[in-house]
Design a protein around this motif. Structure first.
Motif, PDB file in Angstrom:
ATOM      1  N   GLU A  26       0.723  -1.160   0.227  1.00  0.00           N
ATOM      2  CA  GLU A  26       0.029  -0.012  -0.164  1.00  0.00           C
ATOM      3  C   GLU A  26       0.914   1.227   0.017  1.00  0.00           C
ATOM      4  O   GLU A  26       1.701   1.347   0.908  1.00  0.00           O
ATOM      5  N   ILE A  27       0.839   1.913  -1.024  1.00  0.00           N
ATOM      6  CA  ILE A  27       1.770   3.210  -1.152  1.00  0.00           C
ATOM      7  C   ILE A  27       0.778   4.551  -0.920  1.00  0.00           C
ATOM      8  O   ILE A  27      -0.119   4.581  -1.733  1.00  0.00           O
ATOM      9  N   VAL A  28       1.073   5.350   0.162  1.00  0.00           N
ATOM     10  CA  VAL A  28       0.246   6.520   0.294  1.00  0.00           C
ATOM     11  C   VAL A  28       0.628   7.596  -0.636  1.00  0.00           C
ATOM     12  O   VAL A  28       1.611   7.656  -1.345  1.00  0.00           O
ATOM     13  N   PRO A  29      -0.416   8.454  -0.831  1.00  0.00           N
ATOM     14  CA  PRO A  29       0.034   9.497  -1.670  1.00  0.00           C
ATOM     15  C   PRO A  29       1.200  10.402  -1.293  1.00  0.00           C
ATOM     16  O   PRO A  29       1.504  10.239  -0.332  1.00  0.00           O
ATOM     17  N   GLY A  30       1.950  10.414  -2.403  1.00  0.00           N
ATOM     18  CA  GLY A  30       3.250  10.993  -2.321  1.00  0.00           C
ATOM     19  C   GLY A  30       4.241   9.935  -1.764  1.00  0.00           C
ATOM     20  O   GLY A  30       5.577  10.282  -1.794  1.00  0.00           O
ATOM     21  N   GLY A  31       4.083   8.794  -1.690  1.00  0.00           N
ATOM     22  CA  GLY A  31       5.063   7.716  -1.276  1.00  0.00           C
ATOM     23  C   GLY A  31       6.021   7.326  -2.336  1.00  0.00           C
ATOM     24  O   GLY A  31       5.551   7.185  -3.423  1.00  0.00           O
ATOM     25  N   THR A  32       7.165   7.246  -1.895  1.00  0.00           N
ATOM     26  CA  THR A  32       8.262   6.730  -3.022  1.00  0.00           C
ATOM     27  C   THR A  32       9.285   5.952  -2.189  1.00  0.00           C
ATOM     28  O   THR A  32       9.774   6.282  -1.040  1.00  0.00           O
ATOM     29  N   CYS A  33       9.419   4.625  -2.881  1.00  0.00           N
ATOM     30  CA  CYS A  33      10.472   3.773  -2.250  1.00  0.00           C
ATOM     31  C   CYS A  33      12.033   4.457  -2.524  1.00  0.00           C
ATOM     32  O   CYS A  33      12.007   5.066  -3.199  1.00  0.00           O
ATOM     33  N   SER A  34      12.841   3.588  -1.948  1.00  0.00           N
ATOM     34  CA  SER A  34      14.237   3.876  -2.353  1.00  0.00           C
ATOM     35  C   SER A  34      14.522   3.416  -3.653  1.00  0.00           C
ATOM     36  O   SER A  34      14.233   2.524  -4.188  1.00  0.00           O
ATOM     37  N   LYS A  35      15.680   4.190  -4.013  1.00  0.00           N
ATOM     38  CA  LYS A  35      16.252   3.670  -5.368  1.00  0.00           C
ATOM     39  C   LYS A  35      17.038   2.522  -4.933  1.00  0.00           C
ATOM     40  O   LYS A  35      17.950   2.503  -4.257  1.00  0.00           O
ATOM     41  N   HIS A  36      16.837   1.310  -5.418  1.00  0.00           N
ATOM     42  CA  HIS A  36      17.671   0.149  -5.304  1.00  0.00           C
ATOM     43  C   HIS A  36      17.573  -0.882  -6.539  1.00  0.00           C
ATOM     44  O   HIS A  36      16.878  -0.617  -7.550  1.00  0.00           O
ATOM     45  N   LEU A  37      18.359  -1.834  -6.400  1.00  0.00           N
ATOM     46  CA  LEU A  37      18.452  -2.794  -7.503  1.00  0.00           C
ATOM     47  C   LEU A  37      18.528  -4.342  -6.824  1.00  0.00           C
ATOM     48  O   LEU A  37      18.791  -4.394  -5.590  1.00  0.00           O
ATOM     49  N   HIS A  38      18.116  -5.394  -7.545  1.00  0.00           N
ATOM     50  CA  HIS A  38      18.299  -6.608  -7.100  1.00  0.00           C
ATOM     51  C   HIS A  38      19.436  -7.407  -8.019  1.00  0.00           C
ATOM     52  O   HIS A  38      19.176  -7.166  -9.317  1.00  0.00           O
ATOM     53  N   GLU A  39      20.227  -7.934  -7.280  1.00  0.00           N
ATOM     54  CA  GLU A  39      21.327  -8.447  -8.297  1.00  0.00           C
ATOM     55  C   GLU A  39      20.770  -9.930  -8.915  1.00  0.00           C
ATOM     56  O   GLU A  39      21.365 -10.076 -10.272  1.00  0.00           O
ATOM     57  N   HIS A  40      19.953 -10.458  -8.369  1.00  0.00           N
ATOM     58  CA  HIS A  40      19.336 -11.824  -9.069  1.00  0.00           C
ATOM     59  C   HIS A  40      18.043 -12.027  -9.333  1.00  0.00           C
ATOM     60  O   HIS A  40      17.425 -12.723 -10.042  1.00  0.00           O
ATOM     61  N   LYS A  41      17.347 -11.089  -8.879  1.00  0.00           N
ATOM     62  CA  LYS A  41      15.833 -11.164  -8.716  1.00  0.00           C
ATOM     63  C   LYS A  41      15.187 -10.353  -9.902  1.00  0.00           C
ATOM     64  O   LYS A  41      15.656  -9.158  -9.971  1.00  0.00           O
ATOM     65  N   TRP A  42      13.976 -10.538 -10.597  1.00  0.00           N
ATOM     66  CA  TRP A  42      13.144  -9.728 -11.270  1.00  0.00           C
ATOM     67  C   TRP A  42      12.082  -9.362 -10.411  1.00  0.00           C
ATOM     68  O   TRP A  42      11.973  -9.879  -9.236  1.00  0.00           O
ATOM     69  N   ASN A  43      11.794  -8.331 -10.750  1.00  0.00           N
ATOM     70  CA  ASN A  43      10.646  -7.586  -9.915  1.00  0.00           C
ATOM     71  C   ASN A  43       9.667  -7.117 -10.847  1.00  0.00           C
ATOM     72  O   ASN A  43       9.695  -6.010 -11.743  1.00  0.00           O
ATOM     73  N   ALA A  44       8.467  -7.428 -10.527  1.00  0.00           N
ATOM     74  CA  ALA A  44       7.229  -7.059 -11.341  1.00  0.00           C
ATOM     75  C   ALA A  44       6.139  -6.223 -10.366  1.00  0.00           C
ATOM     76  O   ALA A  44       6.208  -6.597  -9.061  1.00  0.00           O
ATOM     77  N   PHE A  45       5.472  -5.264 -10.760  1.00  0.00           N
ATOM     78  CA  PHE A  45       4.502  -4.598  -9.995  1.00  0.00           C
ATOM     79  C   PHE A  45       3.293  -4.630 -10.925  1.00  0.00           C
ATOM     80  O   PHE A  45       3.040  -4.243 -11.809  1.00  0.00           O
ATOM     81  N   TRP A  46       2.235  -5.119 -10.243  1.00  0.00           N
ATOM     82  CA  TRP A  46       0.840  -5.475 -10.652  1.00  0.00           C
ATOM     83  C   TRP A  46       0.206  -4.690  -9.701  1.00  0.00           C
ATOM     84  O   TRP A  46       0.060  -4.703  -8.491  1.00  0.00           O
ATOM     85  N   VAL A  47      -0.631  -3.443 -10.308  1.00  0.00           N
ATOM     86  CA  VAL A  47      -1.417  -2.578  -9.663  1.00  0.00           C
ATOM     87  C   VAL A  47      -3.114  -2.899  -9.654  1.00  0.00           C
ATOM     88  O   VAL A  47      -3.589  -3.322 -10.555  1.00  0.00           O
ATOM     89  N   GLU A  48      -3.475  -3.314  -8.653  1.00  0.00           N
ATOM     90  CA  GLU A  48      -4.614  -3.537  -8.128  1.00  0.00           C
ATOM     91  C   GLU A  48      -5.788  -2.270  -8.185  1.00  0.00           C
ATOM     92  O   GLU A  48      -6.720  -2.319  -8.785  1.00  0.00           O
ATOM     93  N   SER A  49      -5.107  -1.224  -7.309  1.00  0.00           N
ATOM     94  CA  SER A  49      -6.108   0.029  -7.224  1.00  0.00           C
ATOM     95  C   SER A  49      -5.142   1.145  -7.505  1.00  0.00           C
ATOM     96  O   SER A  49      -3.861   1.142  -6.759  1.00  0.00           O
ATOM     97  N   GLY A  50      -5.612   2.156  -7.925  1.00  0.00           N
ATOM     98  CA  GLY A  50      -4.641   3.552  -7.923  1.00  0.00           C
ATOM     99  C   GLY A  50      -3.856   3.435  -9.263  1.00  0.00           C
ATOM    100  O   GLY A  50      -3.881   2.747 -10.423  1.00  0.00           O
ATOM    101  N   GLU A  51      -2.721   4.223  -9.202  1.00  0.00           N
ATOM    102  CA  GLU A  51      -1.705   4.393 -10.151  1.00  0.00           C
ATOM    103  C   GLU A  51      -0.270   4.355  -9.726  1.00  0.00           C
ATOM    104  O   GLU A  51      -0.058   4.942  -8.604  1.00  0.00           O
TER     105      GLU A  51
END
Length: 119
Positions: A26-51
Motif C-alpha cells: 500500500e503506497i500512500v499519496p506522495g509515497g516513494t520507495c528507495s532507489k535500489h536494485l536486485h542482483e538476481h531477482k526480477w521485480n514485477a509490479f501489478w497494480v490492483e487500484s490506483g496508479e
C-alpha cells in the motif's frame, strides 16, 4: 501475514516458495520507495487500484524509463537495474510486488572440454 510499516506505506509478505515471492504493498499519496536494485531477482509490479509510477535507470548513463502502471496492468524490472516507485496521486495505491529468479543458459563455466579416454 507479516505486515511492515515503511516510510511510503505498508508491505505484507503473502507468499514465498522456491524462487517466487509476492508482497502486497500500500503506497500512500506522495509515497516513494528507495532507489535500489536486485542482483538476481526480477521485480514485477501489478497494480490492483490506483496508479504507480515505476522509474528504471537504464545502463551506465542518465536515461530513466518511467512507466505509469494503472489498475490491472503490470510492469517488470530485470535484475541489475536500479529502480523505484512513486505514488503521485491523491489516493492510496494497492499493488503486488512479485519477485522471481530466472535460470540462465549461460550459468556454466567450463575449465576444459571433457574427453574420452582410451580403454
Amino acid at each position: 501475514m507479516n505486515t511492515q510499516g515503511k516510510v511510503w506505506g505498508l508491505t505484507q509478505h503473502i507468499f514465498a516458495h522456491n524462487d517466487v515471492s509476492i508482497h502486497r504493498v500500500e503506497i500512500v499519496p506522495g509515497g516513494t520507495c528507495s532507489k535500489h536494485l536486485h542482483e538476481h531477482k526480477w521485480n514485477a509490479f501489478w497494480v490492483e487500484s490506483g496508479e504507480l509510477h515505476v522509474e528504471v535507470w537504464k545502463g551506465a548513463y542518465d536515461l530513466v524509463d518511467v512507466t505509469l502502471v494503472k489498475a490491472g496492468q503490470i510492469t517488470r524490472v530485470p535484475p541489475g537495474e536500479y529502480h523505484r516507485f512513486h505514488n503521485r496521486s491523491s489516493e492510496t495505491c494497492i499493488a503486488y510486488e512479485i519477485y522471481w529468479t530466472q535460470l540462465s543458459e549461460d550459468d556454466i563455466k567450463r575449465e576444459d572440454t571433457g574427453c574420452i579416454k582410451p580403454g
